[in-house]
Design a protein around this motif. Sequence first.
Motif, PDB file in Angstrom:
ATOM      1  N   GLN A   1       2.241   2.192  -3.326  1.00 49.61           N
ATOM      2  CA  GLN A   1       1.323   2.907  -4.222  1.00 49.61           C
ATOM      3  C   GLN A   1       1.522   4.418  -4.068  1.00 49.61           C
ATOM      4  O   GLN A   1       1.572   5.159  -5.045  1.00 49.61           O
TER       5      GLN A   1
ATOM      6  N   LEU B   1      -0.887   4.487 -14.149  1.00 53.52           N
ATOM      7  CA  LEU B   1      -1.637   3.447 -13.457  1.00 53.52           C
ATOM      8  C   LEU B   1      -1.999   2.332 -14.421  1.00 53.52           C
ATOM      9  O   LEU B   1      -2.148   2.558 -15.626  1.00 53.52           O
TER      10      LEU B   1
ATOM     11  N   ASN C   1       0.829  -1.206   0.000  1.00 49.31           N
ATOM     12  CA  ASN C   1       0.000   0.000   0.000  1.00 49.31           C
ATOM     13  C   ASN C   1       0.864   1.257   0.000  1.00 49.31           C
ATOM     14  O   ASN C   1       0.580   2.226  -0.718  1.00 49.31           O
TER      15      ASN C   1
ATOM     16  N   LEU D   1      -4.000   1.099 -10.256  1.00 47.63           N
ATOM     17  CA  LEU D   1      -2.862   0.882  -9.366  1.00 47.63           C
ATOM     18  C   LEU D   1      -1.550   0.961 -10.143  1.00 47.63           C
ATOM     19  O   LEU D   1      -1.529   0.774 -11.359  1.00 47.63           O
ATOM     20  N   TYR D   2      -0.475   1.187  -9.420  1.00 45.60           N
ATOM     21  CA  TYR D   2       0.861   1.100 -10.005  1.00 45.60           C
ATOM     22  C   TYR D   2       1.319  -0.345  -9.909  1.00 45.60           C
ATOM     23  O   TYR D   2       1.002  -1.044  -8.937  1.00 45.60           O
TER      24      TYR D   2
ATOM     25  N   HIS E   1       4.984   5.362  -5.591  1.00 47.53           N
ATOM     26  CA  HIS E   1       4.949   5.464  -7.054  1.00 47.53           C
ATOM     27  C   HIS E   1       4.146   6.676  -7.518  1.00 47.53           C
ATOM     28  O   HIS E   1       4.483   7.286  -8.530  1.00 47.53           O
ATOM     29  N   HIS E   2       3.113   7.024  -6.782  1.00 51.16           N
ATOM     30  CA  HIS E   2       2.347   8.226  -7.113  1.00 51.16           C
ATOM     31  C   HIS E   2       3.247   9.456  -7.013  1.00 51.16           C
ATOM     32  O   HIS E   2       3.302  10.279  -7.922  1.00 51.16           O
TER      33      HIS E   2
END
Length: 162
Positions: A20, A34, A17, A39-40, A23-24
């Motif tokens: 994520q 995405l 989690n 999601l990544y 990566h964002h």
Amino acid sequence: MIKLIPVLEDRKEVLQNLYQLYHHDFSQFTEEDLNNFGLYEVNLEQYWQDPRWNPLFIYHDDKIVGFLVILFENHDVDPDPTHVIYDFMVLRKYRRHGIGRQAAIQAFDLYKANWKIAQMNTNEPAILFWRDVISKYTSGNYTELFRHDLKKYVQVFSTRDM
């Protein structure tokens, strides 16, 4: 108070989690998109299959505020172990409060080793952060090079004699 706590396999979903969010944040530099599920793409299985990978949660006041991953580049083999901070993330809410600096210093203090820290050449905040932390931690006793093939700045130093 900052604590680094190893991420055990039964907590890998929590790390997934956090990745994520990582990566964002990083997508402004990587231009990663995405997937079709929103999601990544993240695969962390190597962290529990290969002992060279060492993921750690960063806790502040008993709350998870980020993570870092230390890679034992050469299996921590004496006489010359080299470690890399492979990934490092502090939640935005906790940035600019010294938490990242304290977490980095605690990580360096965990092992007597040679260290390499790398940043993408487009990630100016990370470059400035790591230069400042490493310079103060080593009293300026580090080297920096630019890897054109990787488009990354790399700081190199040792904690073996500290």
